[in-house]
Motif scaffolding. Structure first.
Motif, mmCIF file in Angstrom:
data_model
loop_
_atom_site.group_PDB
_atom_site.id
_atom_site.type_symbol
_atom_site.label_atom_id
_atom_site.label_comp_id
_atom_site.label_asym_id
_atom_site.label_seq_id
_atom_site.Cartn_x
_atom_site.Cartn_y
_atom_site.Cartn_z
ATOM 1 N N GLU A 1 -7.440 5.155 -0.933
ATOM 2 C CA GLU A 1 -7.036 4.151 -0.029
ATOM 3 C C GLU A 1 -5.745 4.669 0.674
ATOM 4 O OE1 GLU A 1 -6.497 0.451 -2.288
ATOM 5 O OE2 GLU A 1 -8.448 0.237 -2.943
ATOM 6 N N GLY A 2 -5.312 4.019 1.777
ATOM 7 C CA GLY A 2 -4.102 4.635 2.373
ATOM 8 C C GLY A 2 -4.395 5.800 3.176
ATOM 9 N N MET B 1 0.893 -1.335 -0.107
ATOM 10 C CA MET B 1 -0.044 0.094 0.141
ATOM 11 C C MET B 1 1.020 1.081 0.015
ATOM 12 S SD MET B 1 -2.946 1.319 -0.110
ATOM 13 C CE MET B 1 -4.050 0.080 0.374
ATOM 14 N N LYS B 2 1.826 1.233 0.934
ATOM 15 C CA LYS B 2 2.785 2.435 0.753
ATOM 16 C C LYS B 2 3.288 2.834 -0.407
ATOM 17 C CE LYS B 2 3.662 3.419 5.821
ATOM 18 N NZ LYS B 2 4.504 3.629 6.839
ATOM 19 N N ARG C 1 2.454 2.202 -3.240
ATOM 20 C CA ARG C 1 1.464 2.616 -4.118
ATOM 21 C C ARG C 1 1.245 4.161 -3.896
ATOM 22 N NH1 ARG C 1 -4.209 -0.089 -4.132
ATOM 23 N NH2 ARG C 1 -2.900 -2.004 -4.648
#
Length: 228
Positions: free
Chosen positions: A122-123, A1-2, A4
């Motif tokens: 997201e995130g 996730m990070k 991205r």
């Protein structure tokens, strides 16, 4: 996730990349002309990171300006950042550990990228804004170091190079105009600035212009909230 989010932040910062490298190089060359090497150039870019004020700072250093003069000049040149900060209070209020750096790294160009409040769905949005700010800061540091190093090897005239800050601001404004459907805020800035320039003159228009713009935008924001 990070990973991205980092990729998205990098892509968001790309419009600033070329401009900051070139502008940073200009600053590095001016520092070299004033007798300051790579270490001083990197230190100013890392610790001060004030764009136009760094250009002015070269003259202050070279001219032996007093501490009081330096402080007053810095306040005048960077007074607009106070208004940037006011408009970003809601965006940064929950930034937590990222807040100190986000506040420090709020340049004109970074503000233009983040002022719309948009972030990946997201995130962590604060991590995204942190990475955008960090990428821009790195571009500026790299540009300054490159300019100082290249200037020490190749002959280079620094005449007129300070105009590059204005050129980047125009480019950022144009990019924001193209990508936004609502030009109300952009027109507010342009018209308010032109009116204050005509009324107060080029040496005294900046702070009145920022006050007028902030006042009008506050009214517009209040109207938008009432309409919701």
């Amino acid at each position: 996730m990070k990973q991205r989010i980092i990729k998205q932040a990098f892509l968001k910062s790309l419009p600033i990349l070329a401009g900051y490298i070139v502008l940073g190089m200009g600053f590095g060359i001016l520092m070299l002309d004033a007798g300051y090497g790579v270490i001083w150039t990197a230190a100013m870019s890392i610790c001060i990171y004030a764009g136009a004020m760094q250009y002015v700072g070269v003259s202050l250093l070279a001219g032996g300006a007093s501490v009081v003069t330096t402080i007053l000049t810095t306040i005048m040149v960077n007074a607009r950042h106070l208004f940037y900060g006011i408009s970003m209070i809601d965006t940064y209020k929950d930034a937590g550990k990222y807040k100190p750096y986000l506040s420090f790294a709020m340049t004109d160009e970074t503000y233009s990228l983040l002022c719309d409040g948009h972030a990946p769905e997201e995130g962590d949005p604060n991590f995204y804004r942190f990475m955008v700010s960090l990428f821009n800061h790195c571009y500026w540091i790299i540009g300054g170091i490159l300019g100082n190093m290249i200037g020490s090897v190749l002959p280079f005239s620094s005449a007129g190079i300070e105009f590059s800050m204005t050129a980047l601001f125009v480019a950022s404004f144009t990019e924001q105009w193209i990508t936004s459907k609502d030009h109300t805020y952009a027109l507010t800035g342009v018209i308010g600035t032109l009116l204050c320039l005509l009324i107060f003159g080029r040496d005294n228009f900046l702070i009145p212009a920022m006050i007028v713009i902030t006042f009008v935008l506050t009214l517009l924001r209040g109207k938008e909230e009432r309409d919701k």
